[in-house]
Design a protein around this motif. Structure first.
Motif, PDB file in Angstrom:
ATOM      1  N   LEU A  11     -31.416  -6.859  -7.252  1.00 10.71           N
ATOM      2  CA  LEU A  11     -30.320  -7.559  -6.604  1.00 10.71           C
ATOM      3  C   LEU A  11     -29.030  -6.778  -6.795  1.00 10.71           C
ATOM      4  O   LEU A  11     -28.720  -6.369  -7.904  1.00 10.71           O
ATOM      5  CB  LEU A  11     -30.183  -8.960  -7.234  1.00 10.71           C
ATOM      6  CG  LEU A  11     -29.070  -9.862  -6.744  1.00 10.71           C
ATOM      7  CD1 LEU A  11     -29.325 -10.263  -5.301  1.00 10.71           C
ATOM      8  CD2 LEU A  11     -29.002 -11.107  -7.614  1.00 10.71           C
ATOM      9  N   GLY A  12     -28.281  -6.572  -5.728  1.00  7.70           N
ATOM     10  CA  GLY A  12     -27.001  -5.877  -5.833  1.00  7.70           C
ATOM     11  C   GLY A  12     -25.950  -6.774  -6.458  1.00  7.70           C
ATOM     12  O   GLY A  12     -26.087  -7.995  -6.467  1.00  7.70           O
ATOM     13  N   ASN A  13     -24.889  -6.187  -6.955  1.00 10.81           N
ATOM     14  CA  ASN A  13     -23.800  -6.956  -7.549  1.00 10.81           C
ATOM     15  C   ASN A  13     -22.728  -7.242  -6.497  1.00 10.81           C
ATOM     16  O   ASN A  13     -21.559  -7.023  -6.696  1.00 10.81           O
ATOM     17  CB  ASN A  13     -23.198  -6.206  -8.738  1.00 10.81           C
ATOM     18  CG  ASN A  13     -22.214  -7.072  -9.491  1.00 10.81           C
ATOM     19  OD1 ASN A  13     -22.314  -8.287  -9.471  1.00 10.81           O
ATOM     20  ND2 ASN A  13     -21.254  -6.463 -10.134  1.00 10.81           N
ATOM     21  N   ASN A  14     -23.162  -7.727  -5.338  1.00 10.91           N
ATOM     22  CA  ASN A  14     -22.236  -8.038  -4.260  1.00 10.91           C
ATOM     23  C   ASN A  14     -21.569  -9.378  -4.520  1.00 10.91           C
ATOM     24  O   ASN A  14     -22.148 -10.251  -5.157  1.00 10.91           O
ATOM     25  CB  ASN A  14     -22.984  -8.097  -2.934  1.00 10.91           C
ATOM     26  CG  ASN A  14     -23.709  -6.806  -2.650  1.00 10.91           C
ATOM     27  OD1 ASN A  14     -23.201  -5.741  -2.948  1.00 10.91           O
ATOM     28  ND2 ASN A  14     -24.906  -6.909  -2.117  1.00 10.91           N
ATOM     29  N   PRO A  15     -20.344  -9.567  -4.017  1.00  9.84           N
ATOM     30  CA  PRO A  15     -19.696 -10.873  -4.168  1.00  9.84           C
ATOM     31  C   PRO A  15     -20.490 -11.951  -3.424  1.00  9.84           C
ATOM     32  O   PRO A  15     -21.154 -11.664  -2.432  1.00  9.84           O
ATOM     33  CB  PRO A  15     -18.329 -10.685  -3.512  1.00  9.84           C
ATOM     34  CG  PRO A  15     -18.172  -9.239  -3.300  1.00  9.84           C
ATOM     35  CD  PRO A  15     -19.512  -8.602  -3.335  1.00  9.84           C
ATOM     36  N   PHE A  16     -20.405 -13.153  -3.910  1.00  7.50           N
ATOM     37  CA  PHE A  16     -21.068 -14.292  -3.278  1.00  7.50           C
ATOM     38  C   PHE A  16     -19.968 -15.266  -2.864  1.00  7.50           C
ATOM     39  O   PHE A  16     -19.194 -15.711  -3.709  1.00  7.50           O
ATOM     40  CB  PHE A  16     -22.033 -14.945  -4.273  1.00  7.50           C
ATOM     41  CG  PHE A  16     -22.840 -16.048  -3.668  1.00  7.50           C
ATOM     42  CD1 PHE A  16     -23.890 -15.773  -2.814  1.00  7.50           C
ATOM     43  CD2 PHE A  16     -22.547 -17.365  -3.967  1.00  7.50           C
ATOM     44  CE1 PHE A  16     -24.639 -16.798  -2.257  1.00  7.50           C
ATOM     45  CE2 PHE A  16     -23.296 -18.399  -3.422  1.00  7.50           C
ATOM     46  CZ  PHE A  16     -24.345 -18.103  -2.563  1.00  7.50           C
ATOM     47  N   VAL A  17     -19.877 -15.554  -1.576  1.00  3.03           N
ATOM     48  CA  VAL A  17     -18.802 -16.400  -1.068  1.00  3.03           C
ATOM     49  C   VAL A  17     -19.380 -17.504  -0.202  1.00  3.03           C
ATOM     50  O   VAL A  17     -20.227 -17.254   0.657  1.00  3.03           O
ATOM     51  CB  VAL A  17     -17.788 -15.581  -0.233  1.00  3.03           C
ATOM     52  CG1 VAL A  17     -16.664 -16.463   0.275  1.00  3.03           C
ATOM     53  CG2 VAL A  17     -17.243 -14.419  -1.029  1.00  3.03           C
ATOM     54  N   ILE A  18     -18.932 -18.735  -0.452  1.00  4.36           N
ATOM     55  CA  ILE A  18     -19.312 -19.892   0.360  1.00  4.36           C
ATOM     56  C   ILE A  18     -18.033 -20.652   0.693  1.00  4.36           C
ATOM     57  O   ILE A  18     -17.199 -20.881  -0.180  1.00  4.36           O
ATOM     58  CB  ILE A  18     -20.259 -20.847  -0.401  1.00  4.36           C
ATOM     59  CG1 ILE A  18     -21.568 -20.156  -0.748  1.00  4.36           C
ATOM     60  CG2 ILE A  18     -20.521 -22.103   0.409  1.00  4.36           C
ATOM     61  CD1 ILE A  18     -22.473 -20.991  -1.618  1.00  4.36           C
ATOM     62  N   ALA A  19     -17.881 -21.038   1.956  1.00  5.18           N
ATOM     63  CA  ALA A  19     -16.743 -21.864   2.361  1.00  5.18           C
ATOM     64  C   ALA A  19     -17.277 -23.079   3.111  1.00  5.18           C
ATOM     65  O   ALA A  19     -18.103 -22.944   4.012  1.00  5.18           O
ATOM     66  CB  ALA A  19     -15.792 -21.071   3.237  1.00  5.18           C
ATOM     67  N   VAL A  20     -16.822 -24.268   2.726  1.00  3.62           N
ATOM     68  CA  VAL A  20     -17.258 -25.520   3.340  1.00  3.62           C
ATOM     69  C   VAL A  20     -16.021 -26.281   3.817  1.00  3.62           C
ATOM     70  O   VAL A  20     -15.115 -26.530   3.021  1.00  3.62           O
ATOM     71  CB  VAL A  20     -18.043 -26.382   2.320  1.00  3.62           C
ATOM     72  CG1 VAL A  20     -18.503 -27.681   2.957  1.00  3.62           C
ATOM     73  CG2 VAL A  20     -19.213 -25.605   1.750  1.00  3.62           C
ATOM     74  N   PRO A  21     -15.977 -26.627   5.098  1.00  5.78           N
ATOM     75  CA  PRO A  21     -14.823 -27.396   5.583  1.00  5.78           C
ATOM     76  C   PRO A  21     -14.717 -28.741   4.862  1.00  5.78           C
ATOM     77  O   PRO A  21     -15.722 -29.394   4.581  1.00  5.78           O
ATOM     78  CB  PRO A  21     -15.126 -27.610   7.069  1.00  5.78           C
ATOM     79  CG  PRO A  21     -16.191 -26.644   7.410  1.00  5.78           C
ATOM     80  CD  PRO A  21     -16.946 -26.361   6.149  1.00  5.78           C
ATOM     81  N   TYR A  22     -13.491 -29.145   4.539  1.00  3.40           N
ATOM     82  CA  TYR A  22     -13.247 -30.427   3.892  1.00  3.40           C
ATOM     83  C   TYR A  22     -11.909 -30.965   4.379  1.00  3.40           C
ATOM     84  O   TYR A  22     -10.866 -30.416   4.048  1.00  3.40           O
ATOM     85  CB  TYR A  22     -13.250 -30.282   2.366  1.00  3.40           C
ATOM     86  CG  TYR A  22     -12.990 -31.566   1.640  1.00  3.40           C
ATOM     87  CD1 TYR A  22     -13.967 -32.552   1.578  1.00  3.40           C
ATOM     88  CD2 TYR A  22     -11.773 -31.809   1.033  1.00  3.40           C
ATOM     89  CE1 TYR A  22     -13.734 -33.739   0.926  1.00  3.40           C
ATOM     90  CE2 TYR A  22     -11.530 -33.001   0.372  1.00  3.40           C
ATOM     91  CZ  TYR A  22     -12.516 -33.960   0.319  1.00  3.40           C
ATOM     92  OH  TYR A  22     -12.269 -35.146  -0.320  1.00  3.40           O
ATOM     93  N   LYS A  23     -11.978 -32.010   5.177  1.00  2.00           N
ATOM     94  CA  LYS A  23     -10.781 -32.602   5.800  1.00  2.00           C
ATOM     95  C   LYS A  23     -10.010 -31.514   6.541  1.00  2.00           C
ATOM     96  O   LYS A  23     -10.567 -30.846   7.408  1.00  2.00           O
ATOM     97  CB  LYS A  23      -9.939 -33.336   4.775  1.00  2.00           C
ATOM     98  CG  LYS A  23     -10.678 -34.512   4.150  1.00  2.00           C
ATOM     99  CD  LYS A  23      -9.812 -35.273   3.194  1.00  2.00           C
ATOM    100  CE  LYS A  23     -10.653 -36.393   2.566  1.00  2.00           C
ATOM    101  NZ  LYS A  23      -9.901 -37.165   1.616  1.00  2.00           N
TER     102      LYS A  23
END
Length: 90
Positions: A11-23
């Protein structure tokens, strides 16, 4: 880095990003997959310094703050969340 439960790096050491809309805004999680980047460990190693807290394993599979031992070929970084909670990949 090794995947969950593995010893070999896959597994690479890539950034992990998640964005979830909230209001009218969003909840954003942005984190690295390891305790330290390889570049940061190289800097500590080149300056002859120890890491401020364990950042990986040595060749005997023991946690260490020695960046030279962690960066040795065949030795993998540790996967961690923050300074207090550490999830170890063994």
């Amino acid at each position: 880095m090794p995947t969950w439960g593995a010893k070999d790096p896959r597994l690479g050491n890539n950034p992990f990003v998640i964005a979830v809309p909230y209001k009218n805004e969003a909840i954003v999680l942005d984190f690295a997959m390891s305790q330290f980047s390889y570049g940061k460990m190289e800097t500590f190693r080149n300056e002859g310094k120890q890491l401020p807290f364990p950042g990986g394993f040595n060749q005997d599979s023991e946690l260490t703050t020695d960046p030279a031992a962690i960066l040795k070929p065949g030795v993998c970084c540790l996967l961690a969340i923050g300074k207090e909670r550490i999830i170890v990949i063994a």
